[in-house]
Scaffold this motif. Structure first.
Motif, short mmCIF file in Angstrom:
data_model
loop_
_atom_site.label_atom_id
_atom_site.label_comp_id
_atom_site.label_asym_id
_atom_site.label_seq_id
_atom_site.Cartn_x
_atom_site.Cartn_y
_atom_site.Cartn_z
N THR A 1 33.34 9.18 83.70
CA THR A 1 34.12 10.19 84.43
C THR A 1 35.47 10.40 83.77
N ASP A 2 36.12 9.30 83.34
CA ASP A 2 37.43 9.41 82.67
C ASP A 2 37.29 10.19 81.36
N VAL A 3 36.20 9.93 80.63
CA VAL A 3 36.02 10.62 79.35
C VAL A 3 35.76 12.11 79.59
N GLU A 4 34.96 12.42 80.59
CA GLU A 4 34.68 13.83 80.88
C GLU A 4 35.96 14.58 81.23
N ARG A 5 36.80 13.95 82.05
CA ARG A 5 38.08 14.60 82.40
C ARG A 5 38.94 14.85 81.13
N TYR A 6 38.94 13.87 80.26
CA TYR A 6 39.73 13.99 79.03
C TYR A 6 39.21 15.13 78.18
N TRP A 7 37.84 15.28 78.10
CA TRP A 7 37.27 16.39 77.33
C TRP A 7 37.72 17.74 77.92
N ARG A 8 37.68 17.82 79.22
CA ARG A 8 38.07 19.09 79.85
C ARG A 8 39.55 19.40 79.58
N ARG A 9 40.37 18.35 79.52
CA ARG A 9 41.80 18.58 79.29
C ARG A 9 42.07 19.05 77.86
N ILE A 10 41.36 18.46 76.89
CA ILE A 10 41.62 18.86 75.50
C ILE A 10 40.93 20.18 75.17
N GLY A 11 40.01 20.62 76.04
CA GLY A 11 39.33 21.89 75.78
C GLY A 11 40.30 23.05 75.78
N ARG A 12 41.47 22.88 76.38
CA ARG A 12 42.47 23.95 76.39
C ARG A 12 43.28 23.99 75.09
N GLN A 13 43.09 22.99 74.22
CA GLN A 13 43.81 22.96 72.94
C GLN A 13 43.01 23.72 71.88
N LYS A 14 43.73 24.44 71.03
CA LYS A 14 43.06 25.23 70.00
C LYS A 14 42.31 24.35 69.01
N ARG A 15 42.87 23.18 68.66
CA ARG A 15 42.27 22.31 67.65
C ARG A 15 40.93 21.76 68.12
N TYR A 16 40.87 21.33 69.37
CA TYR A 16 39.67 20.64 69.85
C TYR A 16 38.83 21.49 70.82
N GLY A 17 39.11 22.79 70.93
CA GLY A 17 38.40 23.62 71.91
C GLY A 17 36.89 23.63 71.69
N ARG A 18 36.45 24.01 70.47
CA ARG A 18 35.02 24.07 70.18
C ARG A 18 34.36 22.71 70.32
N LEU A 19 35.04 21.66 69.87
CA LEU A 19 34.46 20.32 69.96
C LEU A 19 34.30 19.91 71.41
N ALA A 20 35.30 20.19 72.25
CA ALA A 20 35.21 19.82 73.67
C ALA A 20 34.06 20.56 74.35
N GLU A 21 33.86 21.81 73.95
CA GLU A 21 32.76 22.58 74.52
C GLU A 21 31.42 21.95 74.18
N SER A 22 31.29 21.50 72.92
CA SER A 22 30.04 20.86 72.50
C SER A 22 29.83 19.53 73.22
N LEU A 23 30.92 18.76 73.40
CA LEU A 23 30.81 17.47 74.06
C LEU A 23 30.40 17.64 75.53
#
Length: 862
Positions: free
Chosen positions: A48-70
């Motif tokens: 759950t903690d990791v999923e929340r972290y992915w959603r938070r970094i999904g708003r960043q330009k650098r990690y947006g595509r990666l967060a979407e894939s994760l």
């Protein structure tokens, strides 16, 4: 809570660099350690903690595509019911097994195509397993499959200067590989690592020079200049370290490159092996060709451009003539370059005819800078010899011949100097005699193995690169004939021994004694002269004998050495120790015939016997040397006063000589020896001694040591001393009386002497008074002596008491006798008026007490 910084570093950044591809390993993807299992509540909380972290970094330009894939992958696991620790373990096991099966299939295909792979291939294999197989695992599987990893790959050189000319020459000759012109039709193997080497042959540079000389000696035909051009290119490359290796590797790679475009690595390696390359290097070279992108094949017109750029306009002209059509601009540039070369050749020829050779060399050198590969310029410059060396000097130093010179006034270099050694006279050509050295940039050379005992001539020749040699410049004649070395002379009282080290090639040694010119028999390492007498100094000349290359015998000038035979040091005969007080003792001894005496003091007895020969080091190791300076007394004895500390002190006299010593007597002194209070009183030729007898003494040793003559030693017991005292009959001479205590153990040496100096006996003068028969009141005084005596002034004292006067004050002076010389047999007489009295006594006394005579009253009739 997850460690966001670590997760970003270890998971997100590598995945972003890999094209925003999510990790296939679920443990890596969720930041879990498979070695540390979590229970179900802990696992779900972490996910759950990791999923929340992915959603938070999904708003960043650098990690947006990666967060979407994760997040998409996370949803797939949720839908499949695979979001548990056990499911992650099953997923990892399945993934690993699949990756390993895939890896084994790929390795089978690789093994079929060749025996080696690159490090890049290992990395690709690891990547194809999505990281399921580590690099170490892949390397292990490669080894089991018989594949070796080549790391690093061979670096394939780029086209070297003159490559177009080389390829053109080889094409004309119909030769694939220039090494065929060096080795001929012989079967051979060669290798590039660690440096180019033909197996079973000498250095490749020597092989190339041999092939070049052979080609120039053979009958000339249309192939000769072309072969010469190829071999010259190889020979020039061999002068620069690594250049020949790069040229041959480039050439071999160009031969194999077309095959490497479409054939497996194994087939390319077979072709390289057929050309002579050893198998393992052939496989590695084939692999490098497959891994590197092939260079584009040069266009025919580009070869002309390359030849022109490489500084060979004549080769460019030959290539140009082979083309059906060419651009006018390129043809003009080739013709202009050829014109500059021809003009330089013409001008240089005129300067040579005028005797201005170095100016001609300058013109040709300048032209070569524009056309460095032009053979005509190189040949014309090589035909001009540089000025010869000047001031050539040769000398023998430390077994080697050193040659130095001053460079000639050459304007074009570099200049190489060849030093030639000859035996019959200076060399007339650079090929005569033995070549000692060829050097460039220095003006000296060393001949490490000059022939022995020969007349050596060293000649220096100069030349430019591959050019003709200059006129000779020779040094004066030198000769290498080493003298004997490390000459050591040792002398004693009977002989002189001389040793040395002779050169290993000396055949004999000649020794001459310079005083009388006599030849002394000698061996190769020394001699002994038994005719030396003590004190004689002899000089010897030692000459080494050698056999020169021309035969016969040749002597060196010789080494001279001098030595003086010396007597061995003589030991001290007797050492006496006389106490001077409670804390000091006076040591005395007679100076020995030879050597220098030192006194050494120690607590214990020395380890040698009296008279034993010693080495200087042995003497120095005992006790300490007394620093006080000895004094020489009037009678020639040597004395030294030393302090005495508590406990027994052993004083030993050591006589030092030239390199050796001899032990003398020992005197032992106790600091606690009592003072005896020794006194001495002379009575004529007798000396009466008196002292305080020590309580622990059983006897004493009494020594009389006269200043001249022989003394004596006697032993006196306590009873004899108390009964009769100690009276010594010593004669009139002066000397020393000494007493040493003898204790119960009879160790007479264990106490110091007490000594007293006894003056010589004063001269004896006898006097008597006789009555005159017919002249009452007149007495005749007669003085006589047994040896000549200078008698001082005397007084005659008249006494009237009941006894003979013993002092002048016990009577009245009635007469004075003036000083006189009294000789034996010639008595002196004088009359004296005597007052009337009864009783009446007459006695003679010295007018001045201490005048140094002994007056003895003889019985008379007065």
């Amino acid at each position: 809570m997850i460690d966001e910084a670590a997760y970003r570093r270890d998971v997100l950044d590598p995945a972003h660099a890999n094209g925003s591809t999510r990790p296939a390993d679920l443990f890596v993807r969720y930041g879990l350690d498979p070695r540390r299992p979590l229970d179900e509540p802990q696992f779900q909380q972490h996910v759950t903690d990791v999923e929340r972290y992915w959603r938070r970094i999904g708003r960043q330009k650098r990690y947006g595509r990666l967060a979407e894939s994760l997040l998409a992958g996370h949803r797939e696991l949720v839908d499949a019911g695979e979001l548990s620790w056990a499911a992650f373990v099953r997923h990892q096991e399945t993934r690993l097994a699949t990756a390993r099966r895939s890896l084994d299939r790929r390795l089978e295909n690789l093994a079929a195509s060749g025996p080696c792979v690159s490090a890049a291939t290992v990395a690709r294999l690891v990547a194809h397993t999505d990281g399921a197989c580590t690099a170490d695992y892949v390397a292990g599987r490669l080894a089991l499959a018989g594949l070796r990893v080549v790391d690093p790959l061979w670096a394939l050189p780029s086209a070297p200067p003159g490559h177009a000319l080389l390829r053109g020459h080889l094409r004309l000759l119909g030769v694939r590989f220039s090494l065929d012109l060096v080795l001929g039709a012989r079967e051979r193997e060669f290798r590039f690592r660690p440096g180019f080497q033909v197996d079973g042959s000498g250095p490749i540079s020597e092989l190339i020079r041999t092939a070049l000389e052979h080609n120039r000696r053979r009958a000339r035909d249309e192939r000769t200049p072309v072969v010469d051009g190829v071999l010259t290119l190889l020979e020039r490359a061999s002068r620069t370290p690594g250049a020949l290796d790069e040229l041959l590797l480039w050439e071999l790679a160009e031969v194999l490159r077309p095959l490497a475009e479409f054939m497996p690595t194994k087939e390319v390696a077979d072709e390289a092996t057929s050309l002579g390359l050893v198998r393992n290097e052939a496989e590695e070279l084939a692999l490098a060709l497959r891994e590197h992108r092939a260079e584009p094949v040069a266009r025919p017109q580009a070869e002309v451009e390359a030849a022109l750029a490489g500084g060979d306009p004549r080769a460019a002209r030959r290539l140009l003539d082979q083309l059906p059509e060419v651009e006018d601009e390129l043809r003009e540039r080739v013709e202009a370059a050829l014109a500059r070369v021809d003009e330089a050749l013409t001008r240089a020829g005129r300067l040579v005819d005028e005797g201005r050779s170095e100016e001609a060399a300058e013109v040709l050198s300048a032209a070569r800078r524009l056309a460095p590969a032009d053979e005509s310029l190189a040949g014309r410059l090589a035909a001009i010899a540089p000025p010869p060396a000047v001031g050539v000097v040769a000398g023998i130093e430390a077994g080697r011949a050193a040659v130095s010179w001053t460079s000639g006034a050459a304007r074009v270099g570099p200049v190489t100097y060849r030093v030639v050694r000859t035996l019959t006279g200076p060399a007339s050509s650079a090929s005569a005699g033995t070549v000692v050295a060829e050097v460039t940039g220095v003006n000296e050379a060393v001949d490490g193995t000059p022939p022995l005992a020969a007349d050596l001539y060293y000649t220096v020749f100069a030349r430019r690169e591959d050019g003709v040699w200059s006129a000779p410049s020779a040094a004066s004649e030198v000769r290498f004939a080493p003298e004997v070395a490390n000459v050591i002379a040792v002398a004693d009282e009977r002989s002189i021994r001389v040793s040395w080290l002779a050169h290993r090639d000396a055949v004999d040694i000649r020794v001459v004694r310079l005083g009388d010119g006599r030849t002394i028999p000698a061996g190769m390492n020394g001699f002994t002269d038994h005719e030396a007498r003590p004190g004689d100094t002899h000089r010897y000349r030692i000459q080494a004998v050698y056999t020169p290359p021309s035969g016969g015998r040749r002597l060196t000038p010789g080494v001279e050495v001098a030595a003086t035979s010396r007597e061995r040091p003589a030991p001290v005969s007797r050492l006496s120790a006389v106490r001077q007080g409670p804390d000091s003792v006076m040591l005395s001894w007679e100076r020995p015939r030879t050597g220098r005496v030192v006194i050494r003091a120690g607590r214990n007895a020395p380890p040698w016997r009296e008279g034993e020969a010693l080495r200087l080091g042995d003497a120095d190791r005992y006790g300490r040397e007394l620093p006080e300076s000895p004094q020489v007394t009037d009678d020639g004895r040597v004395t030294l006063t030393a302090a005495v500390e508590a406990g027994p002190v052993h004083f030993v006299a050591v006589t030092l000589g030239d390199g050796e010593a001899v032990a003398g007597p020992v005197a032992v002194v106790r600091a606690a020896d009592p003072e005896l209070g020794l006194t001495a009183r002379r009575v004529g030729d007798q000396v009466r001694l008196n002292w305080d007898w020590p309580q622990d003494a059983v006897a004493v040793e009494v020594t009389w040591s006269p200043y001249s003559g022989t003394g004596f030693v006697l032993e006196l017991t306590r009873r004899a001393f108390l009964a009769d005292g100690c009276a010594l009959s010593v004669g009139p001479g002066r000397g020393w009386a000494a007493v040493r205590v003898i204790r119960e153990d009879r160790a007479t040496y264990d106490s110091a002497q007490s000594a007293v100096q006894v003056p010589e006996a004063p001269p004896r003068v006898d006097f008597e008074f006789r009555r005159r028969v017919f002249r009452p009141g007149v007495a005749l005084l007669r003085l006589s002596a047994e040896r000549p005596v200078q008698v001082p002034e005397l007084i005659v004292v008249h006494g009237t008491g009941p006894t003979l006067p013993l002092r002048p004050s016990q009577g009245r002076i009635v007469h004075r006798v003036p000083p006189q010389l009294l000789n034996p047999g010639w008595p002196s007489e004088s009359e004296i008026m005597v007052p009337k009295s009864h009783p009446s006594w007459l006695v003679c006394f010295p007018a001045h007490p201490g005048d140094g005579v002994a007056l003895v009253r003889r019985p008379g009739n007065w």
